[in-house]
Design a protein around this motif. Structure first.
Motif, short mmCIF file in Angstrom:
data_model
loop_
_atom_site.label_atom_id
_atom_site.label_comp_id
_atom_site.label_asym_id
_atom_site.label_seq_id
_atom_site.Cartn_x
_atom_site.Cartn_y
_atom_site.Cartn_z
N TYR A 284 54.65 -29.03 69.21
CA TYR A 284 54.79 -28.75 67.78
C TYR A 284 56.02 -29.43 67.17
O TYR A 284 55.96 -29.92 66.04
N ILE A 285 57.13 -29.44 67.88
CA ILE A 285 58.32 -30.13 67.37
C ILE A 285 58.07 -31.64 67.33
O ILE A 285 58.43 -32.32 66.36
N GLU A 286 57.46 -32.16 68.39
CA GLU A 286 57.16 -33.61 68.45
C GLU A 286 56.28 -34.02 67.28
O GLU A 286 56.50 -35.07 66.65
N ARG A 287 55.29 -33.21 66.96
CA ARG A 287 54.39 -33.53 65.85
C ARG A 287 55.12 -33.44 64.52
O ARG A 287 54.81 -34.20 63.59
N ALA A 288 56.10 -32.53 64.43
CA ALA A 288 56.87 -32.42 63.19
C ALA A 288 57.70 -33.68 62.96
O ALA A 288 57.93 -34.09 61.82
N ILE A 289 58.16 -34.30 64.05
CA ILE A 289 58.99 -35.50 63.94
C ILE A 289 58.14 -36.75 63.77
O ILE A 289 58.38 -37.58 62.88
N PHE A 290 57.13 -36.88 64.63
CA PHE A 290 56.36 -38.13 64.67
C PHE A 290 55.10 -38.06 63.81
O PHE A 290 53.98 -38.20 64.29
N ASN A 291 55.32 -37.81 62.52
CA ASN A 291 54.24 -37.99 61.55
C ASN A 291 54.78 -38.93 60.48
O ASN A 291 56.00 -38.99 60.26
#
Length: 316
Positions: A284-291
């Motif tokens: 979830y954190i990774e998706r928040a950053i890498f969009n």
């Protein structure tokens, strides 16, 4: 809370994080452009506003207009259901003890991040740059009544509605800790200041916790205390009472920091339990950053941060 996540929910989260990040990016751009255009209008029509370039630079009026425009834009994305969640009373009642703990924790963060800022400045100096002028422009908010009104009152209200209101409440169904961390990160980045951003991130974590548990009214009150009461009193003592004022300010800050450390240590188990109960799910954190909107936001903010640095030669 389980560590695994539902694929359908994760897909929905991807869409939500992209939407809210895009909204915050447009909010920031709208605010910056709005303030710039209003400032230029005031300069061009000095005969109408009674302002010159220096007066406009120190005026909070351009930010009044910019806040109105950018906040109106964000509010168009807020559904009636989300509005109720944003303005709803907190889950927990605020006590005098909790409020005092939060205030002294703010002072502790200011002290620790002040040390961190000194380290950042030393590193920048090694490469011939300085961030002191950038920081000075960001914190010199009380030179006029309009600027004081903006920084002490309007900014806390508008920023809390956007970051601890719209952003946090849009993400809270995916986990309280996730919503608090992401909203704090974007709040920090929004300041676009290499020294102020880490402090804003840390303060954003506390304000997010406060808004989530005690309600947005209390996060606004604490934001006001940070911008006006804590910073304002500190600046007043340092600038108007000479060496005695600086001594009093030091004593107050050290006493507050000791209180914060003692109180936080006494509540360490409660803090650990809350963190354990509100784990962020994998990915979830990774998706928040890498969009795409977030990456664009980070790139733009980074460029603004470094563009605001001054060379040491220019300062002398």
């Amino acid at each position: 809370m389980k560590d695994d996540w539902n694929l359908g929910e994760f897909k929905e989260y991807n869409q939500t994080i992209g939407k809210v990040t895009k909204t915050i990016l447009i909010y920031w751009v709208t605010f910056q452009v709005g303030a710039l255009l209003i400032s230029q209008f005031m300069v061009n029509h000095a005969w109408l506003s009674g302002s010159n370039v220096a007066a406009v630079k120190n005026s909070g009026l351009p930010y009044f207009g910019a806040v109105a425009i950018s906040l109106f834009f964000v509010w168009t994305y807020v559904s009636p259901q989300l509005q109720k969640k944003i303005l709803a009373p907190g889950r927990v009642k605020m006590t005098k003890f909790s409020f005092f703990t939060l205030v002294v924790t703010f002072i502790l963060i200011q002290l620790l991040l002040g040390i961190f800022d000194s380290v950042i400045e030393m590193v920048l100096n090694l490469f011939g740059y300085s961030a002191l002028e950038q920081l000075k422009q960001a914190v010199s908010s009380g030179t006029t009544w309009s600027m004081l009104a903006y920084s002490a009152l309007l900014a806390p209200i508008s920023e809390e509605l956007v970051f601890r209101g719209y952003l946090l409440r849009s993400l809270e169904k995916y986990g309280a800790k996730l919503a608090i961390v992401v909203s704090a990160a974007m709040f920090g980045l929004m300041h676009a200041n290499i020294m102020q951003t880490p402090f804003a991130f840390c303060v954003g974590l506390i304000l997010g916790y406060v808004a989530y548990n005690y309600g947005i009214v209390w996060s606004i009150v604490l934001h006001f205390c940070n911008n006006f009461v804590i910073s304002g009193v500190s600046d007043f003592l340092n600038n108007h009472w000479g060496n005695f004022g600086q001594y009093i300010n030091l004593v107050i800050n050290l006493a507050a920091c000791v209180c914060a450390l003692v109180l936080l240590y006494s509540e360490r188990q409660t803090i650990k339990d809350w963190l354990a109960q509100n784990k962020i799910r994998p990915g979830y954190i990774e998706r928040a950053i890498f969009n795409l909107p977030m990456l664009l936001f980070i790139i733009v903010i980074t460029m603004v941060m470094f563009a605001g640095l001054t060379t040491i030669n220019m300062m002398h």
